[in-house]
Design an enzyme around this catalytic site. Structure first.
Site, PDB file in Angstrom:
ATOM      1  CB  ALA A 185      -0.962   0.031   1.092  1.00  0.00           C
ATOM      2  N   PRO A 195      -5.347   6.146   0.312  1.00  0.00           N
ATOM      3  CG  PRO A 195      -7.341   6.088   1.462  1.00  0.00           C
ATOM      4  CD  PRO A 195      -6.724   6.619   0.170  1.00  0.00           C
ATOM      5  CG  ASP A 196      -1.883   3.073   4.849  1.00  0.00           C
ATOM      6  OD1 ASP A 196      -2.828   3.531   5.586  1.00  0.00           O
ATOM      7  OD2 ASP A 196      -0.751   2.924   5.238  1.00  0.00           O
ATOM      8  CG  PHE A 197      -6.486  -1.445   4.506  1.00  0.00           C
ATOM      9  CD1 PHE A 197      -7.263  -2.751   4.738  1.00  0.00           C
ATOM     10  CD2 PHE A 197      -6.738  -0.756   3.467  1.00  0.00           C
ATOM     11  CE1 PHE A 197      -8.188  -2.705   3.511  1.00  0.00           C
ATOM     12  CE2 PHE A 197      -7.526  -0.867   2.411  1.00  0.00           C
ATOM     13  CZ  PHE A 197      -8.265  -2.142   2.405  1.00  0.00           C
ATOM     14  NE  ARG A 198      -2.618  -4.750   8.499  1.00  0.00           N
ATOM     15  CZ  ARG A 198      -3.257  -5.079   7.359  1.00  0.00           C
ATOM     16  NH1 ARG A 198      -2.990  -4.438   5.990  1.00  0.00           N
ATOM     17  NH2 ARG A 198      -3.799  -6.172   7.435  1.00  0.00           N
ATOM     18  CD  GLN A 232       1.297  -7.258   0.109  1.00  0.00           C
ATOM     19  OE1 GLN A 232       0.537  -7.593   1.204  1.00  0.00           O
ATOM     20  NE2 GLN A 232       2.296  -6.658   0.232  1.00  0.00           N
ATOM     21  CG  ASN A 233      -0.627  -1.337  -3.688  1.00  0.00           C
ATOM     22  OD1 ASN A 233      -1.164  -1.607  -2.624  1.00  0.00           O
ATOM     23  ND2 ASN A 233       0.384  -0.855  -4.185  1.00  0.00           N
ATOM     24  CB  ILE A 234      -6.965  -3.915  -5.526  1.00  0.00           C
ATOM     25  CG1 ILE A 234      -7.391  -2.519  -4.659  1.00  0.00           C
ATOM     26  CG2 ILE A 234      -6.569  -4.973  -5.006  1.00  0.00           C
ATOM     27  CD1 ILE A 234      -8.729  -3.075  -3.854  1.00  0.00           C
ATOM     28  CG  ASP A 235      -3.532   1.134  -6.956  1.00  0.00           C
ATOM     29  OD1 ASP A 235      -2.673   0.898  -7.913  1.00  0.00           O
ATOM     30  OD2 ASP A 235      -2.995   1.198  -5.733  1.00  0.00           O
ATOM     31  CG  HIS A 244      -4.232  -8.746  -2.242  1.00  0.00           C
ATOM     32  ND1 HIS A 244      -3.691  -8.017  -1.464  1.00  0.00           N
ATOM     33  CD2 HIS A 244      -4.096 -10.091  -1.913  1.00  0.00           C
ATOM     34  CE1 HIS A 244      -3.165  -8.793  -0.596  1.00  0.00           C
ATOM     35  NE2 HIS A 244      -3.371 -10.158  -0.870  1.00  0.00           N
ATOM     36  CB  CYS A 275     -23.470 -15.029 -17.440  1.00  0.00           C
ATOM     37  SG  CYS A 275     -23.073 -13.339 -17.541  1.00  0.00           S
ATOM     38  CB  CYS A 311     -24.770  -9.407 -15.264  1.00  0.00           C
ATOM     39  SG  CYS A 311     -24.442  -9.981 -17.180  1.00  0.00           S
ATOM     40  CB  CYS A 356     -27.552 -12.727 -17.322  1.00  0.00           C
ATOM     41  SG  CYS A 356     -26.452 -12.896 -16.024  1.00  0.00           S
ATOM     42  CG  ASN A 378       7.717  -0.281   5.178  1.00  0.00           C
ATOM     43  OD1 ASN A 378       6.615   0.120   4.175  1.00  0.00           O
ATOM     44  ND2 ASN A 378       7.316  -0.751   6.225  1.00  0.00           N
ATOM     45  CB  ILE A 437       8.412   4.353  -1.853  1.00  0.00           C
ATOM     46  CG1 ILE A 437       9.159   3.232  -3.002  1.00  0.00           C
ATOM     47  CG2 ILE A 437       7.060   4.822  -2.657  1.00  0.00           C
ATOM     48  CD1 ILE A 437       8.404   2.163  -2.788  1.00  0.00           C
TER      49      ILE A 437
END
Length: 234
Positions: free
Chosen positions: A21, A30-33, A100-103, A118, A129, A147, A149, A210, A228
């Site tokens: 993150a 924003p991160d989670f922790r 691990q990011n989903i963006d 993730h 479907c 959907c 359907c 980190n 980073i």
């Protein structure tokens, strides 16, 4: 870029980047922790509960209220770290980004080989479907997105209580085993099973970028505690 990091990179031609993150927070996601992260905010249910598969199945409409408001940051743009990783891949030095990011910001920056442990908010599919939908299908709908359907559309992200994709895991292990350098950035290595993947690295150039300590600090060749974007960016 940090000079010692640059020296290690220039001496390597099979680099893998493993990120979390902290790579995306500098793009405004924003991160989670962290102290201001999602887990420190007050909700009717804990975020871990609302992002679980059982909550999705039992309280789908409430899941989407939370998901639309707290998990979608489509205005975010790649930062200098994303851009440098794409540049290193273009040069042939970096072989894969494992995130691990989903963006989707790594791909937006130009990275081609990105293993999304993730999943991604940009991909969505009908649970009945299998039809795929862009993220606009979530944003432009109200309540439970459906959907054509009639089936429920689910984000292609790994929720709590769900397992990681086996093909993605296998590819990640193979890249890590072959790497001569591993850069771990923006993750405290606290989320399993994803964090456990780094044990497959067999090289002798381990770099940690980190803000806080990680379980691998004693094994690292170089530890950088700055942002980073400053340590890895141009």
């Amino acid at each position: 870029m940090n000079r010692e990091l640059q020296r290690l990179i220039e001496a390597s031609n099979n680099i893998v980047f493993f990120g979390g993150a902290g790579v995306s927070t500098e793009s405004g996601i924003p991160d989670f922790r962290s102290p201001d992260g999602l887990y420190r905010q007050k909700y009717r249910y804990p975020p871990e509960t609302m992002l679980s598969r059982s909550f999705f199945d039992k309280h789908t409409a409430e899941f989407y209220d939370f998901y639309r408001g707290k998990m979608l940051f489509l205005q975010a743009k790649p930062n200098k770290a994303h851009q440098m990783l794409a540049k290193l891949e273009e040069q042939g030095r970096l072989k894969a980004v494992i995130t691990q990011n989903i963006d989707g910001l790594h791909q937006q920056a130009g990275s081609k080989t990105v293993l999304e442990l993730h999943g991604s908010v940009l991909r969505n599919f009908c649970m009945s479907c299998g039809e795929f939908y862009p993220v606009s299908a979530i944003l432009e709908s109200e309540g439970i997105p459906r959907c054509s359907c009639g089936g429920i559309i689910k984000p292609d992200v790994v929720l709590y209580e769900e397992g990681l994709n086996n093909d993605t895991l296998y590819q990640a292990v193979e890249y890590l085993r072959r790497a001569d350098m591993l850069i771990i950035g923006g993750t405290s290595l606290a989320v399993y099973p994803a964090a456990g993947l780094v044990q497959y690295y067999r090289g002798n150039k381990l770099v940690l970028i980190n803000k806080s300590e990680t379980p691998l600090d004693n094994s690292a060749n170089l530890i950088l505690r700055g942002l980073i974007t400053e340590e890895l960016g141009e």
